[in-house]
Motif scaffolding. Structure first.
Motif, mmCIF file in Angstrom:
data_model
loop_
_atom_site.group_PDB
_atom_site.id
_atom_site.type_symbol
_atom_site.label_atom_id
_atom_site.label_comp_id
_atom_site.label_asym_id
_atom_site.label_seq_id
_atom_site.Cartn_x
_atom_site.Cartn_y
_atom_site.Cartn_z
ATOM 1 N N VAL A 285 0.844 -1.195 0.000
ATOM 2 C CA VAL A 285 0.000 0.000 0.000
ATOM 3 C C VAL A 285 0.877 1.243 0.000
ATOM 4 C CG1 VAL A 285 -1.750 1.311 1.266
ATOM 5 C CG2 VAL A 285 -1.863 -1.192 1.196
ATOM 6 N N THR A 286 0.584 2.186 -0.893
ATOM 7 C CA THR A 286 1.287 3.469 -0.879
ATOM 8 C C THR A 286 0.305 4.566 -0.456
ATOM 9 O OG1 THR A 286 0.905 3.756 -3.259
ATOM 10 C CG2 THR A 286 2.972 2.727 -2.595
ATOM 11 N N ASP A 287 0.547 5.787 -0.911
ATOM 12 C CA ASP A 287 -0.202 6.943 -0.418
ATOM 13 C C ASP A 287 -1.698 6.848 -0.732
ATOM 14 O OD1 ASP A 287 2.317 7.765 0.202
ATOM 15 O OD2 ASP A 287 2.489 9.210 -1.425
ATOM 16 N N THR A 288 -2.494 7.309 0.211
ATOM 17 C CA THR A 288 -3.943 7.381 0.058
ATOM 18 C C THR A 288 -4.403 8.786 0.446
ATOM 19 O OG1 THR A 288 -4.402 6.670 2.335
ATOM 20 C CG2 THR A 288 -4.127 4.934 0.673
ATOM 21 N N PRO A 289 -5.607 9.201 0.047
ATOM 22 C CA PRO A 289 -6.070 10.548 0.409
ATOM 23 C C PRO A 289 -6.384 10.655 1.899
ATOM 24 C CG PRO A 289 -7.788 9.360 -0.785
ATOM 25 C CD PRO A 289 -6.547 8.516 -0.859
ATOM 26 N N ILE A 290 -5.888 11.712 2.513
ATOM 27 C CA ILE A 290 -6.108 11.976 3.938
ATOM 28 C C ILE A 290 -6.343 13.473 4.092
ATOM 29 C CG2 ILE A 290 -5.033 11.976 6.235
ATOM 30 C CD1 ILE A 290 -3.500 9.494 5.431
ATOM 31 N N LEU A 291 -7.306 13.843 4.918
ATOM 32 C CA LEU A 291 -7.548 15.264 5.173
ATOM 33 C C LEU A 291 -6.381 15.854 5.956
ATOM 34 C CD1 LEU A 291 -11.353 15.443 6.090
ATOM 35 C CD2 LEU A 291 -10.244 15.920 3.903
ATOM 36 N N ASN A 292 -5.997 17.073 5.580
ATOM 37 C CA ASN A 292 -4.842 17.741 6.173
ATOM 38 C C ASN A 292 -5.242 19.182 6.522
ATOM 39 O OD1 ASN A 292 -1.544 18.678 4.900
ATOM 40 N ND2 ASN A 292 -2.199 18.289 6.988
ATOM 41 N N PRO A 302 -13.302 11.397 3.647
ATOM 42 C CA PRO A 302 -14.629 10.760 3.527
ATOM 43 C C PRO A 302 -14.590 9.562 2.577
ATOM 44 C CG PRO A 302 -14.839 13.145 3.420
ATOM 45 C CD PRO A 302 -13.376 12.845 3.390
ATOM 46 N N GLY A 303 -15.021 8.406 3.088
ATOM 47 C CA GLY A 303 -15.084 7.201 2.274
ATOM 48 C C GLY A 303 -13.804 6.386 2.246
ATOM 49 N N PHE A 304 -12.743 6.934 2.883
ATOM 50 C CA PHE A 304 -11.470 6.202 2.840
ATOM 51 C C PHE A 304 -10.814 6.283 4.214
ATOM 52 C CE2 PHE A 304 -7.493 4.546 1.674
ATOM 53 C CZ PHE A 304 -7.606 3.970 0.412
ATOM 54 N N ASP A 305 -10.870 5.195 4.965
ATOM 55 C CA ASP A 305 -10.280 5.152 6.290
ATOM 56 C C ASP A 305 -8.767 4.996 6.154
ATOM 57 O OD1 ASP A 305 -9.358 4.471 8.860
ATOM 58 O OD2 ASP A 305 -11.268 3.542 9.376
ATOM 59 N N PRO A 306 -7.964 5.946 6.676
ATOM 60 C CA PRO A 306 -6.500 5.843 6.520
ATOM 61 C C PRO A 306 -5.899 4.659 7.260
ATOM 62 C CG PRO A 306 -7.063 7.584 8.064
ATOM 63 C CD PRO A 306 -8.353 7.127 7.455
ATOM 64 N N LEU A 307 -6.661 4.057 8.200
ATOM 65 C CA LEU A 307 -6.148 2.943 8.989
ATOM 66 C C LEU A 307 -6.479 1.587 8.384
ATOM 67 C CD1 LEU A 307 -7.232 4.342 12.460
ATOM 68 C CD2 LEU A 307 -4.912 4.289 11.548
ATOM 69 N N VAL A 422 -13.202 10.951 -7.482
ATOM 70 C CA VAL A 422 -12.416 9.896 -8.122
ATOM 71 C C VAL A 422 -10.934 10.239 -7.993
ATOM 72 C CG1 VAL A 422 -14.237 9.290 -9.763
ATOM 73 C CG2 VAL A 422 -12.515 11.006 -10.402
ATOM 74 N N THR A 423 -10.109 9.255 -8.257
ATOM 75 C CA THR A 423 -8.664 9.442 -8.233
ATOM 76 C C THR A 423 -8.041 8.521 -9.264
ATOM 77 O OG1 THR A 423 -6.704 9.430 -6.801
ATOM 78 C CG2 THR A 423 -8.280 7.660 -6.482
ATOM 79 N N THR A 424 -6.789 8.737 -9.574
ATOM 80 C CA THR A 424 -6.072 7.815 -10.444
ATOM 81 C C THR A 424 -4.931 7.172 -9.658
ATOM 82 O OG1 THR A 424 -4.679 9.618 -11.280
ATOM 83 C CG2 THR A 424 -6.624 9.019 -12.590
ATOM 84 N N LYS A 479 -12.444 5.824 -2.827
ATOM 85 C CA LYS A 479 -12.970 5.201 -1.612
ATOM 86 C C LYS A 479 -12.323 3.843 -1.443
ATOM 87 C CE LYS A 479 -16.952 2.647 -3.389
ATOM 88 N NZ LYS A 479 -18.385 2.365 -3.183
ATOM 89 N N ASN A 480 -12.582 3.238 -0.292
ATOM 90 C CA ASN A 480 -12.050 1.915 -0.019
ATOM 91 C C ASN A 480 -12.669 0.881 -0.966
ATOM 92 O OD1 ASN A 480 -10.588 -0.050 1.509
ATOM 93 N ND2 ASN A 480 -12.509 -0.595 2.526
ATOM 94 N N ASN A 481 -11.846 -0.068 -1.457
ATOM 95 C CA ASN A 481 -12.285 -1.134 -2.372
ATOM 96 C C ASN A 481 -13.092 -0.560 -3.538
ATOM 97 O OD1 ASN A 481 -12.993 -2.956 0.611
ATOM 98 N ND2 ASN A 481 -11.160 -3.175 -0.623
#
Length: 846
Positions: A285-292, A302-307, A422-424, A479-481
């Motif tokens: 797993v590499t970088d994922t979106p996280i609120l900063n 939202p929709g993506f748990d960093p843990l 969305v993301t790439t 989002k996750n999965n």
């Protein structure tokens, strides 16, 4: 031609090791003190509290004998070592409950493994060493031999080639010092794992572990006697797991099998052979979106748990990437079928051995050899560096003006919500085939009483054959999965393929590298009353030869309307060759003074070298050899109520090359240096005299490290596209905390059925920066883990352990694709440690 030369060297090294073992086995050795005997300690002037017995393998026992970082026959007692060494028994490794083999390295103060990516591929930072990613200053050894001569290649660090299990007797973690003379001359951290062997009385264990992340694991070991002076062992593990970050398929699946064969020559020495087969596949797993929301502050997106979140899913597990162009209208480009479940895995075999013999007239011979070969492949999502945006905004920013679009989920064909984020993500494929053979030979002679001279040679022959297809960007729900998203435009063009790909390979590499290192070293140790002096010098030569296939960029299917593969890189005929050869010296001088039998002080100074890896040479064929200057002093003390090991250091680097790829594709290269001072500490206190089973352990590091001698103004590009420049001078070393510490209170007590032990570990990691100019503060974090063990009778053991029980978000890396500030609109692409995990093991010992 290159392959033939490498094959000859591999065979020559392996045959030489085997011949040396056979020849020395045939010698009629004169009985002498065995090689496992520890050096005798001088008589104490006072009567200190009695230390534990010398054969007690315990990280907090100064009488323990260590063999890493020394040429002394049979090793040295820890109290006599004039360098920093941390050791751990199999039980202590289990109690530490590491997430991976890299995570165990936190036991050594000053080492910070970023084990947030899973079982493999950890970035490992050693305090004062300006790494900034991968693990160039960490070497893993098996019974004293490096698993692979180069500590790091792209997509492969030493820790990825090793898994922890019950076949490990103990581990020794050495920071610098005399380790610069031996093995591959690692000036950073050498992690040496010693295998369990057979015993006169057959012993073993079988354990079953269940984890809250859907993990099932089986461990086992059996050591036994074959005949007089012949012993064997066999053991290993198998497990599968959904993972804390569940990708909807097995996140981890595989195992390892290890066997040893040992023959003792009485008092004259021993010979031991081992074989280890590892086949394990792990999600990476590499970088994922996280609120900063603020500098160094992080919250869940939202929709993506960093843990627990991951971009892996059933919908994108199986794909086909296009890699080879076709020039006929309507043809289908060639490519690769990919399965994300293969992950970043290891499929390798290691075989080797150790020979130790003592002859008459105070002659000693030692030989260690290893051959490791197999595949270290990667199939994983990697961040493209672009923050999430709505699907409609993504299409508007990438489609021709005036067109409309139809978007659908590729797994079921249903229309996609244009307002969703969305993301790439780049689906990267790396096929890596490696081979490496090493041999290290020592011959020692006692020149006069207390003085031993050692001469030796280390030789390594190794290769790496790679095929890379990086890029392959896929349009996914943020989002996750997630589901991949296909996009067809109103003018008939295809923006995103039926698998969700919006690009083909951006980087295509096929290369074959061959390396050869040989080093000669001479060391001398002198025991003079309470003093133990040592000095040594090493001269090493590295040769590296590479063949890199040429590439071109263009359309893969001769169809301009398939936008997703119009600007792809692919392999073409012809090759570029690179030849490299350098020779560099290393040296060390150390002194240890045993104040009394439970207290010593030491000082050391050494210069080490770091040769460039194959990937360094591909980017800059004229890479210099990095020189590392280290100065350290230390104090060790042990009593009934206290164990203390403190080390103060200063480390200097010179002429470290660095290259930045800017947003316009242009590269900027420069050199820098660094200067670091700090303190490592490891202490155990038993504060209540009447409760000997209660103790508090505290270990960690304070580091003040900065860049020096850099270019006046280094250019960078922010995520928002702004350009600027900044000086590196005075900036904190990238990704390294100024302070990190671990506090562990524990209580062990007898019961009617056996014994029990409980412990908690509170870990604190101070603020770090994800880049070289302090524009990406990663913040500080702390986490809490626990453990409980019940020993029932003579045979049964139950272990309950958990990590990150408070579900803390802990950022280990920022947007590694950018040099400058990575936050935009309150969102950062980063990677956090994993969330809560609890496992229960039942073990039967016999």
């Amino acid at each position: 031609m290159i392959t033939q030369r490498t094959t000859r060297r591999l065979l020559a090294t392996s045959i030489a090791a085997l011949l040396a073992a056979g020849t020395l086995h045939a010698e009629d050795a004169t009985p002498a003190p065995g090689p496992q005997a520890a050096p005798a300690a001088p008589a104490a002037q006072q009567t200190p509290p009695p230390p534990p017995p010398a054969n007690s393998k315990n990280a907090t026992n100064l009488e323990q004998v260590v063999v890493t970082g020394t040429a002394a026959t049979g090793g040295l007692k820890k109290i006599d070592t004039s360098y920093s060494v941390t050791s751990a028994t199999l039980d202590q490794i289990r109690e530490f409950n590491p997430k991976s083999s890299a995570d165990l390295l936190k036991m050594a103060p000053g080492v910070f493994p970023e084990s947030s990516g899973g079982q493999t591929g950890a970035n490992i930072e050693v305090a004062g060493f300006p790494g900034g990613g991968d693990a160039p200053f960490v070497t893993f050894q098996l019974n004293g031999s490096p698993l692979y001569p180069m500590p790091t290649l792209s997509f492969m660090d030493n820790s990825s080639m090793f898994r922890l299990d019950d076949t490990i007797d103990h581990a020794e973690l050495v920071l610098g010092g005399p380790a610069v003379l031996y093995g591959n001359g690692q000036p950073g951290l050498t992690a040496n794992f010693i295998l369990r062997e057979g015993t006169d009385i057959p012993t073993g264990d079988v354990g079953v572990t269940y984890g809250s992340e859907g993990m099932v694991r089986l461990d086992g070991f059996y050591g036994f006697k074959i005949a007089n002076d012949w012993y064997a062992s066999v053991g290993g593990f198998w497990r599968k797991s959904d993972g804390v970050r569940d990708p909807q398929f097995d996140a981890d699946k595989g195992g390892s099998l290890t066997a040893t064969l040992t023959h003792n020559f009485g008092d004259s020495g021993s010979i031991m052979f081992y074989a280890r087969d590892l086949k394990d596949h792990n999600q990476f797993v590499t970088d994922t979106p996280i609120l900063n929301p603020g500098r160094g502050q992080f919250e869940a997106y939202p929709g993506f748990d960093p843990l627990t979140g991951t971009f892996g899913s059933k919908a994108n597990q199986h794909t086909f990437i296009q890699t080879t162009p076709c020039y006929t209208a309507g043809c289908t480009p060639g490519g690769q079928n990919l399965n994300l479940a293969k992950g970043r895995g290891a499929d390798i075999i290691s075989v080797g051995g150790n020979l130790d013999l003592t002859f008459g007239n105070d002659w000693n011979i030692s030989d260690k050899f290893n051959f490791t070969g197999g595949q270290m492949n990667t199939i994983a999502f990697f961040s493209t560096g672009q923050n999430p945006e709505t699907l409609s905004d993504y299409i508007a920013g990438n489609a021709p003006a005036g067109t409309t679009a139809t978007a659908y989920y590729t797994n079921n064909g249903q229309p996609a919500d244009m307002n969703q984020n969305v993301t790439t993500q780049g689906l990267w494929y790396v096929h890596k085939r490696i081979q490496g053979a090493t041999n290290e030979f020592h011959i020692s002679k006692d020149i006069f009483e207390g003085n031993t001279l050692t001469f030796g040679n280390y030789t390594a022959v190794y290769n790496d054959h790679d095929t890379w297809f990086l890029g392959n960007n896929m349009l996914l729900q943020a989002k996750n999965n997630p589901n991949p998203i296909g996009v067809t435009l109103s003018n008939g063009q295809v923006l995103s393929s039926s698998q969700g790909f919006v690009s083909g390979p951006s980087t295509a590499i096929r290369e074959a590298w061959n390396g050869f290192n040989t080093a000669f070293f001479l060391t001398d140790t002198w025991k003079l009353d309470k003093w133990l002096f040592d000095a040594g010098v090493r001269v090493e030569r590295q040769e590296a030869n590479g063949r890199i296939q040429n590439t071109a960029t263009g359309d893969l299917d001769n169809n301009p309307d398939t936008l997703y593969n119009n600007n792809s890189q692919y392999l073409v005929g012809g090759n570029t060759t690179i030849n490299y050869a350098k020779t560099a010296p290393s040296w060390t001088i150390g002194a240890n003074y045993e104040i009394q039998s439970n207290m010593s002080v030491y000082a050391r100074i050494n210069d080490g070298v770091h040769f460039p890896g194959f990937d360094d040479l591909r980017g800059l064929p004229t890479q210099p050899v990095n020189k590392v200057h280290n100065m350290e002093v230390g104090f060790k003390y042990q009593a009934d109520w206290l164990y203390l090991d403190v080390n103060a250091y200063r480390k200097l680097f010179y002429n470290v090359p660095y290259t930045i790829t800017q947003g316009n594709g242009q590269q900027f290269s420069f050199d820098y240096g660094s200067a670091t001072k700090g303190i490592n500490f490891n202490t155990v206190v038993k504060p209540i005299p009447n409760v000997p089973g209660f103790q508090i352990a505290f270990s960690g590091d304070y580091m003040d490290g900065h860049y020096t001698h850099s270019a006046a103004c280094t250019p960078y590009t922010t995520q928002s596209g702004e350009e600027g420049c900044a000086s590196l001078n005075g900036m904190q070393l990238q990704r390294q905390p100024k302070f990190q510490g671990r506090l562990t209170p524990s209580y062990e007590f007898p019961t009617a059925f056996g014994s029990m032990k409980f412990w908690l570990t509170w870990e604190y990691i101070g603020n770090r920066y994800g880049d070289l100019i302090e524009q990406q503060p990663l913040g500080q974090y702390h986490d809490l883990s626990f453990g409980a063990t019940a020993n029932i009778g003579d045979n049964w053991q139950i272990n309950l352990q958990g990590t990150n029980m408070t579900n803390e978000i802990g950022i280990t890396e920022g947007n590694s694709r950018l040099f400058g500030f990575a936050s935009e609109g309150g969102v950062i692409l980063a990677r956090s440690i994993e969330g809560r995990e609890v496992n229960l093991q039942v073990k039967y010992k016999f």
